[in-house]
Each structure stands twice: as C-alpha cells, then as structure tokens.
Motif scaffolding. Structure first.
Motif, PDB file in Angstrom:
ATOM      1  N   ASP A   1      -3.155   3.906  12.475  1.00 30.46           N
ATOM      2  CA  ASP A   1      -3.885   2.795  11.875  1.00 30.46           C
ATOM      3  C   ASP A   1      -4.081   1.735  12.969  1.00 30.46           C
ATOM      4  OD1 ASP A   1      -4.995   1.179   9.938  1.00 30.46           O
ATOM      5  OD2 ASP A   1      -3.093   0.690   8.955  1.00 30.46           O
TER       6      ASP A   1
ATOM      7  N   ASP B   1       2.290  18.028   9.978  1.00 32.25           N
ATOM      8  CA  ASP B   1       2.038  16.608  10.171  1.00 32.25           C
ATOM      9  C   ASP B   1       2.796  16.029  11.359  1.00 32.25           C
ATOM     10  OD1 ASP B   1       0.288  16.346   8.085  1.00 32.25           O
ATOM     11  OD2 ASP B   1       1.834  15.812   6.628  1.00 32.25           O
TER      12      ASP B   1
ATOM     13  N   LYS C   1      -4.322  -6.540   7.189  1.00 31.62           N
ATOM     14  CA  LYS C   1      -4.331  -5.789   8.450  1.00 31.62           C
ATOM     15  C   LYS C   1      -5.646  -5.913   9.207  1.00 31.62           C
ATOM     16  CE  LYS C   1      -3.136  -1.731   6.773  1.00 31.62           C
ATOM     17  NZ  LYS C   1      -2.762  -0.299   6.782  1.00 31.62           N
TER      18      LYS C   1
ATOM     19  N   ASP D   1       1.090   5.281   9.648  1.00 29.29           N
ATOM     20  CA  ASP D   1      -0.203   5.672   9.100  1.00 29.29           C
ATOM     21  C   ASP D   1      -0.726   4.578   8.177  1.00 29.29           C
ATOM     22  OD1 ASP D   1       0.943   5.975   6.557  1.00 29.29           O
ATOM     23  OD2 ASP D   1       1.203   8.134   6.786  1.00 29.29           O
ATOM     24  N   ARG D   2      -1.907   4.781   7.606  1.00 24.13           N
ATOM     25  CA  ARG D   2      -2.516   3.741   6.778  1.00 24.13           C
ATOM     26  C   ARG D   2      -1.731   3.486   5.507  1.00 24.13           C
ATOM     27  NH1 ARG D   2      -6.386   6.842   8.168  1.00 24.13           N
ATOM     28  NH2 ARG D   2      -6.693   7.585   6.049  1.00 24.13           N
ATOM     29  N   GLY D   3      -0.819   4.389   5.171  1.00 23.72           N
ATOM     30  CA  GLY D   3       0.021   4.199   3.998  1.00 23.72           C
ATOM     31  C   GLY D   3       1.399   3.665   4.352  1.00 23.72           C
ATOM     32  N   ASP D   4       1.550   3.154   5.583  1.00 27.01           N
ATOM     33  CA  ASP D   4       2.800   2.514   6.026  1.00 27.01           C
ATOM     34  C   ASP D   4       3.904   3.485   6.385  1.00 27.01           C
ATOM     35  OD1 ASP D   4       2.033  -0.066   6.035  1.00 27.01           O
ATOM     36  OD2 ASP D   4       3.140  -0.687   4.261  1.00 27.01           O
ATOM     37  N   GLN D   5       3.629   4.762   6.404  1.00 27.89           N
ATOM     38  CA  GLN D   5       4.674   5.739   6.728  1.00 27.89           C
ATOM     39  C   GLN D   5       4.608   6.116   8.210  1.00 27.89           C
ATOM     40  OE1 GLN D   5       6.946   6.593   4.327  1.00 27.89           O
ATOM     41  NE2 GLN D   5       5.778   4.958   3.339  1.00 27.89           N
TER      42      GLN D   5
ATOM     43  N   MET E   1       0.859  -1.180   0.000  1.00 29.07           N
ATOM     44  CA  MET E   1       0.000   0.000   0.000  1.00 29.07           C
ATOM     45  C   MET E   1       0.898   1.233   0.000  1.00 29.07           C
ATOM     46  SD  MET E   1      -3.028   0.567   2.699  1.00 29.07           S
ATOM     47  CE  MET E   1      -4.360   1.695   2.400  1.00 29.07           C
ATOM     48  N   SER E   2       0.764   2.033  -0.968  1.00 28.90           N
ATOM     49  CA  SER E   2       1.627   3.203  -1.079  1.00 28.90           C
ATOM     50  C   SER E   2       1.077   4.352  -0.278  1.00 28.90           C
ATOM     51  CB  SER E   2       1.720   3.631  -2.544  1.00 28.90           C
ATOM     52  OG  SER E   2       0.515   4.229  -2.943  1.00 28.90           O
ATOM     53  N   GLY E   3       1.917   5.350  -0.077  1.00 25.11           N
ATOM     54  CA  GLY E   3       1.474   6.537   0.631  1.00 25.11           C
ATOM     55  C   GLY E   3       0.281   7.181  -0.043  1.00 25.11           C
TER      56      GLY E   3
ATOM     57  N   ARG F   1      -0.828   0.222  14.723  1.00 25.52           N
ATOM     58  CA  ARG F   1       0.220  -0.461  13.967  1.00 25.52           C
ATOM     59  C   ARG F   1       1.492   0.353  14.120  1.00 25.52           C
ATOM     60  NH1 ARG F   1       1.150  -0.937   8.123  1.00 25.52           N
ATOM     61  NH2 ARG F   1       2.404  -2.816   7.853  1.00 25.52           N
TER      62      ARG F   1
ATOM     63  N   LEU G   1      -3.257   6.760   1.225  1.00 21.90           N
ATOM     64  CA  LEU G   1      -3.665   7.429   2.447  1.00 21.90           C
ATOM     65  C   LEU G   1      -4.873   8.308   2.246  1.00 21.90           C
ATOM     66  CD1 LEU G   1      -0.593   8.822   4.301  1.00 21.90           C
ATOM     67  CD2 LEU G   1      -2.516   7.578   5.249  1.00 21.90           C
TER      68      LEU G   1
END
Lengths: 487, 487
Positions: free
Chosen positions: B278, B210, A248, B437-441, A1-3, B428, A6
């Motif tokens: 997330d 952010d 997830k 975050d939901r985008g893995d960052q 899943m890329s940024g 997470r 989001l």
C-alpha cells in the motif's frame, strides 16, 4: 479497515461454481454504471448490473444533474445565448481545470466529442428547457438549463480560453435533478434488457491468469460467483466515505467535516488495485462552502486570518473554497458591505464574526492588528473603483467596491462551517475505460469509470460543476462500449 | 514507463533454479539497507545485500550525514549545550513534523528509542565531535555536531514542544558527511559477514502463495533467482528520479527542476505494490532553495508576487521553501536590507530583481502596485522594532527590522532558481518494517525501510534535516531485526 476490505482476487480455478454470467458485468448503478450499461447493451452485449444499495443512484443521484458540455461551436443552448464555444477553448479549459493532474488524452477526446455526447443524452430522454441563466449560481433554483458552472470567466482561465457557460442542467425544478437524470438512465437500462441486481456488493474480482473473468458478489449473505465473458466494469464511486482510506491517501480532508456521497467506500479502487491497477492523484478532492448564496455575496472579498486576500473571488465557488483550506489557521473571512450582505444561507453555517461602520472597526472586532484587513480593503476598494484588481485580477461584474457601510465579516470555519467534499483520485484508465496497470498496460477484462477513476475532474483547485457527471457519463459510455466489443 | 517497470511477482513454482539464498535478502545499500544488514547479521541471520550501483551509498551517501535525535533528557551533546530534551517534546515535534501524514506509532517509538539509537550509531563507529553550533545552518561547514535542523524554535512548533536542537552531524569537515557515514556502516556490514553483491538490480519478487520468498536479480544481463528463507527487505529509496511516477503521484514537483537522489526510481515501491503493498502520501515531497546562505539572509522576509508575506521565515528553510511553492505565480522574493544582504550563494541561482533606497522604490522596480510590498515591509518593520510579528509570529533573534537602506529583492524563481527536492511517499509499513497490505495486514516475508516507505519524514511542510536519515537508520534496523527473527 478490515482484511476483508482487501478485495483479494480469486483464481478462476478456485471458483466453486458459476452462479450467473453475462458478457459485461457492471458494478455500481450511478451515472457511470448506467451509461456503461446502455452502451454495452447497444453494442449487443448481455449485461448484468449490480448495485449494493436497494436501488440506482449513487452519488450521481444526489447531485444537481448538471453536465459540463461545450466545444464544436457550442450546443444549441450555448449558441442561442450567444456563445460559439470552440473545441480549442473548451479543451484548453478542461486541461487547465485538471491542472498538474490533467489527463490530456481524456480532455482532448471529450473536447472533441462533448457535443455528440450532448445529443446522446437528449436521445436517452434527458430533457432540457433550453434557456440560459446568467449570473453566479451553484445550481438553478428553477428549471433553467445553461449556467456558468466553473471559473471560465475568471483569471487565469479567461486569458487562455475564451469563456463560455458550459454547465447544462437537466430540466427539473430546484436542486437535485441528478435523481431525475438517473431515473431516466435507469429506464433506458431496463428497456435495453440489462439485468439489474440490487443489494449486491462485490467482494472480489475473479481472475484467470492475468485476465479478469468475473466477480464474487455478496447477496443475501451468500457469495455468488459471476462470470464476465467480456469484461467487468468498476463504477462504484470514490472513497469519501472510507475514513481509513482518506487518512492514508487524502488526509487534508480531515480539516473539514461534510463528506458528500453515497456508499463511496473506495471498493472499486481497491478491487482495481487488487489485480494490479494504479491509483493516481489520491490526494485530490473537491470541496465547497456555499458562500455565493444569496447571490450578492458572490461580490464579497475573502481574507485569511492575516487579513490578506488570497484569490480572485470571481472564480468558481469550489476553487475559492479549496484555496481557503490552503490558508494558515482554521478559518477565513468573507467581507461584505451593506449593499451586498443578506441573511447568509443557513446551510453554510457561516457566522457573523465582526461588524463595523468602517473596515477599521471590523478589523478590531476580529482582533486583527491595525492596518491589516483595513489596508487590504482600502487597497481593494481603491482599485475596484477604477475597475481593476492588480493583485488577483478579479474581473467585472463581480469586481465591485465594498464601501457602503456598515460592514460585516462572516467567518467560514473549517471545522464548523459547511465544507462539503468528495474525493477525486482513483484508478488510472485509458480513454476507453481500460484499467491500466503501473506499467501502462490495460488489465485484460477490467474497465472502470466515474469517481473510482481519476478523470476530467482531477484537481481540487480546478473543479467545475458538471465535470464529474460529464466524466461519469461520457467515460462510462466509453467503458461500456469497449467492454462489449472486447475480445 | 515500460511494462518491465511493473515488477510483476514470480511464482515460486515458476522459478527455474535457485542461484543463491540467504536468511535475509536486502535490496539497496544506502543507510536503510546497511542498518538492516547490521541488525539482521547481529540477530544471527545469513544476509545477502544487493545494490544496483557499483558500490554503497544511495541518496544517504549524497547527504550531510545528519541524524535527527533527541528525547529522554537529550544526548550528552544536547545536555552539554543546555538542552534537556524531553521525550514528550521530541515526540510532539515529530508528530507535528508529520502533519496530516504523521505515523503516530513510528513517532512514538522513535521518540522513546532515539537515545538508544544514538548509542548504537556511536557503537558502529560513527564519530561525533560533540560540540554545539548555534545559529542557522543547512549543514556545518566545519566538523561540528549539534545544529538546529528544523522548525523547533519557530511557531507553531515552539508553542507545543519545548525547542531543542536535534540535528546530530557526523564528524566530517564540510558538507557531505553522508558518504563517510555510509563507509563506516559498510565496514560494519562487511565485518559482520553479510555478502554484498553490486551491479545487481531487482526485477521482481518471488512468491510462494502469499509469502515473499525471494527476488529475481538482474546481474550481468542475466536473471538470478535468489531465495530469502526469512525475508526480503526493500531499501531502494524514493521515486524522485522516475518522471512517470512523479507525473502520476507527485505532479507538483514539476514546478521545480532539481531532483536530488541517486537511482531513486521507485523500484522498491513498485516491488511492494506488486505483491499487495500500500503506497501512501505519494504526493508529498521535500524541497528547499538554500536561501539562508550566507547566514545573514536568514533574517530576510519573503513576499509573494502580490507583495504579501506568507510564513514566519524563522522556520526551517525547507518548510519556508515548500510554502513558496504554494504561492500564486512562479516566483517569490527574498527582501533584504543592506545590513543583511551579502553575495547570494551561487548555487541557489537567486537573481537580483529589484533594488531601491526605500521599499517603495523596490516595489516599483518589481512592477508591483503602490502600497503592496512597501506596505508589507512598513508593517513588518513597525512590529519588528517592537519585537513582534502579529501576522506569522516570527521570533527573535531571526525577527529583525529591515530598515537600513539600500534595499534589495532577490528573486527565487521556481523554474530557474535551485529548488532541490525528493519524494516522501512510499510503502506503508509497521514499526517493525513489515510491509502492510491495504487491509493493514503484514505481507509475509516482506519488509521495507527508508524512502521507499512513508515514515518519519511524511509531510513536505514539516520536513526537518536529519529526519530522513533517522528514519532510514532506525527503521532500517527495525526491519533487519524483524526479518531475521521472523518465522
């Protein structure tokens, strides 16, 4: 899943220009989006409807076009078939179908309003032949209307709510009437003057303070900034096609391999979360292996790898299938005698795992210890002959002895048989389709309906056919009207 | 749940004044917060630690003080007891314990680092007697160190990972060593100069763009604005005490009635979500009914209301208990013979549901049909005498025939027996404790550890004692170091 997934919201102050605007902006052109558009238009709103595909449909367009309807004495189709369905029985069933995940307010509202919704569907031009098809069917192979589409006649549901068939199927020969349903709704949307833009994907919501005031649409590889004067409605479907989200939030679906949906990548859920929405019951999913085809197989008995039964097999095929996945190991067996066995449905990818002149021989062929499967079947047959199932309360006419050899065990393997599935978790919404935040307050300007929300079909073990389209169409309308009438 | 529970973030520009500041601000003074504070201090950070209670502890302080440790050839306690625990076996077990929810990266890191963590714990002053206590124990009643605290020796775990006992219990007479563990960690936190503020509840995070740059603390009914120069660490525990959150995210816990925790209201999860975190695996929970006390009862057999066994009862008590809740109906039965029955543990609130001179009589007393429970027990005993359990692969020495009458069935009722539980789902995080975050960052400036995250103990069916404290303490340290060293 890329940024990029989001879907981070954009501040209105940062919008470079407004490329378009409408009172109500709807994302997604399945049943939920279409019904929202119709109601919003009829409430006087100027409506813009975006769809990421090149045409309408979504998962609804892939469905059988069956809608779960009852209560208030029953539709004329139910009544003609002898079912005076009460609102109490209907509502009770809806709540039981939601199990621990039931949204009582939605069940009660739909329980009261389903008959009005039925009239509305017919007013839109949805045709129904009007007949009742008894028996156990996943969908009619003809153009029949009313079928048993859930676990109404099975324990424990039948003990708490007077059973009635409630699956109302659009008049259409064969499977796949959902496409016709969507075509009819689409025509209504066009007639009412909603503007439809396809090949347009939402990448972000636009916010002015806490209020959602529009969306960023990706069209022809360009960002288009669209203002919603009254509200944005998310109707983008579930997340069954998003593997990262399934991992997830719904990892049990990795037991099985046949997601059904369209572009259901969870984008609406993510858009809602990006502005403070609340995603609930994300672990829930519908699944089924079409084991009741051909119909005599519906009389079969399931055992797990321990040779134990685990459910009353007269429940809805999806409830039985969901219970299969709770069993230890990676497969279960459908047991049939010669009277009830027929060539299994190819599509199900069930294989013959064992045969025998008696159940002891089947047991040996499956490599099970003596007095497991055979003891289960001897016990089952003894009681079935006397009309009872003391373990799981399976009822006649599905309850029948399986004692006419030879006997057979079909394997339903979680990895190799066909287990279709889609997700049920999503945004928490009010009965008016308002997206609620974690503190139970509506997010101004944001609405949602369909499988990007958690609605009537909330619990995998209680799913019934037609619940999702009932939810999409009825609560889609609720969202459309509420958005159009919002300040 | 009121709107206040939203924990909506505050923009730094809207902060009226900064009342205090530190490099690292930690919310919650259980094991996770304490270990984070120690590491952050040792990395040179100025640390402020807030606790909403009047003192340290959290759920860790209510625990047995047992930590799951192994791998790298084993601790000296494991080795002295004859267990050369490999990193591979340890890591494999951790992943199996996480089941479909396992975070492989966390399992692999802890698999490699657990022995260093063990040395670190001892360096903090945590005492261990150093002996091995064989047998089946929830916690030692003496001050013993090493116990079997999971399902290591049971199928399917033992077939994939060489078993070893890995529960390392602080030296403390009787249950409840967690309080002593926290006292020792608290003293370290104080010695290292962290500032501790109690009766201080976080109501919001503060964001500059952010980046999380602080928190709003409620102290003496006043808002205090606290700047975190490097990072905020959430260590506030799970959400077992928040009924609204349980209803939305973990509704199966409504089957049972004994939440265990401190102020675990999910505030850290909500704080993390409020800035784009997330939350995953929110439906997962640990539960147990302490049925293995007195110890001979560990040899018992469980059947559901259908008289069927459903698991190898030599698994960890929490795994067996979690499987009980998957059974149809509202109760299961623990079957014992006269050789293994003793006065049941009062606390478990198990009741005697049936007795008999043979299993047939017990079956009748429970109102079960003939040849259900009795057939199950005859089959079980036949195979147990020959040393096998072909259905569930229960192993010796727990596997033993139950054939010395009189016989007894104890009822474990989901509503009336004691089923303790706590939640396992949460934010997470990366292996460095960064909130993703939901985008893995990673969300800049925000870290989390313990039960407000999903970590090593991710799956209710795989929980093992000591996993949560291992996760809190090890990944608390990770978060503390990462926050202190962040830009």
């Amino acid at each position: 899943m890329s940024g990029a997934s989001l879907h981070r919201p954009l501040a209105a102050a940062d919008v470079p220009r407004w490329d378009d605007e409408a009172d109500v902006v709807i994302l997604g052109f399945g049943a939920a989006g279409a019904c929202a558009a119709i109601e919003a238009c009829e409430a006087g709103a100027d409506v813009l409807l975006y769809e990421r595909n090149s045409g309408s449909g979504g998962a609804s367009g892939l469905s059988g076009g069956e809608i779960y309807i009852g209560g208030n004495g029953g539709t004329e189709v139910q009544r003609a078939a002898g079912f005076d369905d009460t609102t109490e029985a209907f509502t009770t069933y809806l709540k039981m179908a939601g199990g621990p995940c039931a949204d009582d307010a939605k069940c009660e509202l739909y329980g009261r309003e389903a008959l009005n919704h039925w009239e509305w569907l017919k007013q839109q031009g949805v045709p129904y032949r009007g007949n009742y098809l008894p028996g156990k069917h996943i969908e009619p192979v003809g153009d029949d209307t009313l079928i048993w589409s859930g676990s109404e006649a099975a324990a424990p549901f039948c003990d708490a709510a007077t059973p009635a068939p409630r699956g109302h199927v659009i008049q259409y020969m064969g499977w796949g009437g959902g496409r016709k349903l969507i075509d009819i709704l689409e025509q209504r949307v066009r007639d009412l003057g909603a503007r439809i833009v396809t090949d347009a994907r939402a990448t972000a919501l636009i916010r002015d303070g806490d209020r959602v005031v529009g969306a960023v649409m990706r069209i022809d590889n360009q960002d288009r900034y669209v203002r919603a004067r009254k509200g944005v409605i998310l109707a983008t479907g579930g997340f069954v096609m998003n593997e990262a989200m399934r991992r997830k939030y719904c990892p049990l679906t990795y037991l099985i391999n046949d997601p059904i949906g369209d572009k259901d990548d969870g984008s609406g859920i993510n858009l809602g979360l990006s502005v403070g929405g609340d995603a609930i019951h994300m672990d829930q999913f519908f699944t089924t292996c079409p084991w009741t085809i051909p119909e005599p197989q519906a009389q079969g008995v399931f055992v797990n790898q321990q040779g134990q039964r685990f459910i009353n097999e007269d429940c809805y095929h999806g409830r039985v299938s969901r219970a299969m996945l709770d069993q230890p190991g990676d497969r279960v067996y459908l047991l049939l005698d010669s009277k009830h066995f027929d060539q299994p449905f190819d599509y199900a990818r069930m294989t013959i795992a064992g045969t025998g002149d008696d159940w002891e021989e089947v047991e040996r062929e499956l490599g099970m210890p003596q007095a497991t499967l055979s003891a289960t079947m001897n016990f089952y047959n003894d009681h079935a002959r006397r009309g009872g199932d003391p373990l799981f309360d399976k009822r006649a006419p599905i309850l029948t002895p399986l004692d006419q050899g030879p006997f057979i065990a079909l394997e339903l393997n979680f990895q190799t048989s066909y287990f279709s599935f889609f997700t049920l978790g999503g945004l928490r919404t009010s009965t008016d389709g308002e997206v609620l935040d974690r503190g139970d307050q509506p997010i101004a300007g944001l609405f949602a309906a369909g499988r990007c929300t958690s609605g009537l079909p909330a619990w995998g073990h209680g799913y019934s056919s037609g619940l999702s389209l009932a939810d999409c169409s009825f609560f889609g309308r609720q969202a459309g009207r509420a958005a159009a009438l919002s300040a």
